[in-house]
Scaffold this motif. Sequence first.
Motif, short mmCIF file in Angstrom:
data_model
loop_
_atom_site.label_atom_id
_atom_site.label_comp_id
_atom_site.label_asym_id
_atom_site.label_seq_id
_atom_site.Cartn_x
_atom_site.Cartn_y
_atom_site.Cartn_z
N TRP A 315 0.82 -1.21 0.00
CA TRP A 315 0.00 0.00 0.00
C TRP A 315 0.85 1.26 0.00
O TRP A 315 0.44 2.30 -0.55
N TYR A 318 1.65 1.55 -3.55
CA TYR A 318 0.44 1.98 -4.26
C TYR A 318 0.24 3.48 -4.14
O TYR A 318 -0.05 4.17 -5.14
N ILE A 319 0.40 4.01 -2.94
CA ILE A 319 0.24 5.45 -2.74
C ILE A 319 1.31 6.23 -3.50
O ILE A 319 1.04 7.27 -4.10
N SER A 323 0.47 8.80 -6.58
CA SER A 323 0.82 10.21 -6.47
C SER A 323 1.69 10.69 -7.63
O SER A 323 1.76 11.90 -7.88
#
Length: 325
Positions: A315, A318-319, A323
Amino acid sequence: MRSLPQSRRMREIAQESALFGRRSFQDHATYTARSLVGMVLDYFSHTEYHPSPHQVERDRSVFFGLIRCREWMVIPAGIIIQFCYGSVYAWSIFNAPINSLLEPNSDKGGAEITFYIALGVLGFTGALFGPWIESSHPRKSGTIGILVFYSGHLTTALALFVRMISLLYFGYGFVAGFGLGIGYVSTIEAVSKWWPKARGAAAGCAVMGFGGGALAFSYINKLLVQHTSLPSTFFILGSVNFVVMMFCLQFIAPPPPGHNLDGIQMVTDKDRVRLRGEESRMEEVSKATNIHSLAASLPAVKMPLAEALKSRDFWLLYIAFMSNI
């Protein structure tokens, strides 16, 4: 006339039947939900490609069996395929001409939305079909991606010919975006498998082609728009990309069994302390011994995708990607 006890008994039987029916429906719904969850977890947990012995022998050669397969071949082939897929990032060149064609008397255009749809479908398709792509032959998934991507260009040409913006959204946004998602992931996955000890470098080379395509097609698209109509532009663009990508795809094959690393080496803090101690004791015996060679003796651990989705590292990545991309 029925007696009162008989009527009461019949009402009790009806209530029990209704209660049993509700319980049966709830049990069936719970069983169905658990089955669906199990199917999803199983789909995302089994991503290995298992070729037959005949297929392994066929994959020793590429380009219709005429050339012996070599691991370096996937790098230039992957770069060129990604270069063609990178044309999607040059979509902004088409915004003004398409808006002028479809809505000449309006200050607001809707061509920009097409790019957002395509990128959204790209991400969704890559996530949904990732396990299938990894467990399939790269030429199979790659061919499907290229065909669908080409179909999106043809549908876009038709949409501009009939001047229908909803068909434009469907053709380039959904259809081409769907093909882009399958083809993009398929190429990156095929390239990285050939270089198990340098996955990042191999995948980075392929992605370099994607970025290079975005830069080059910004000029190519301008030339096409200046010298031909918009429907012809997408027909020419899609056809040339289709021929080039299909040609390069013939040089891509999966590596032979045993070529990839069997899982990853899981080294905990306790293992590091133990290995450093063993390293210091063995230093006198062999100067070449180090913690990495000792770590190689540890058992390999495979992490299914379903487990990776529960990890913090996934995660965080993923972030980071959300971004930046």
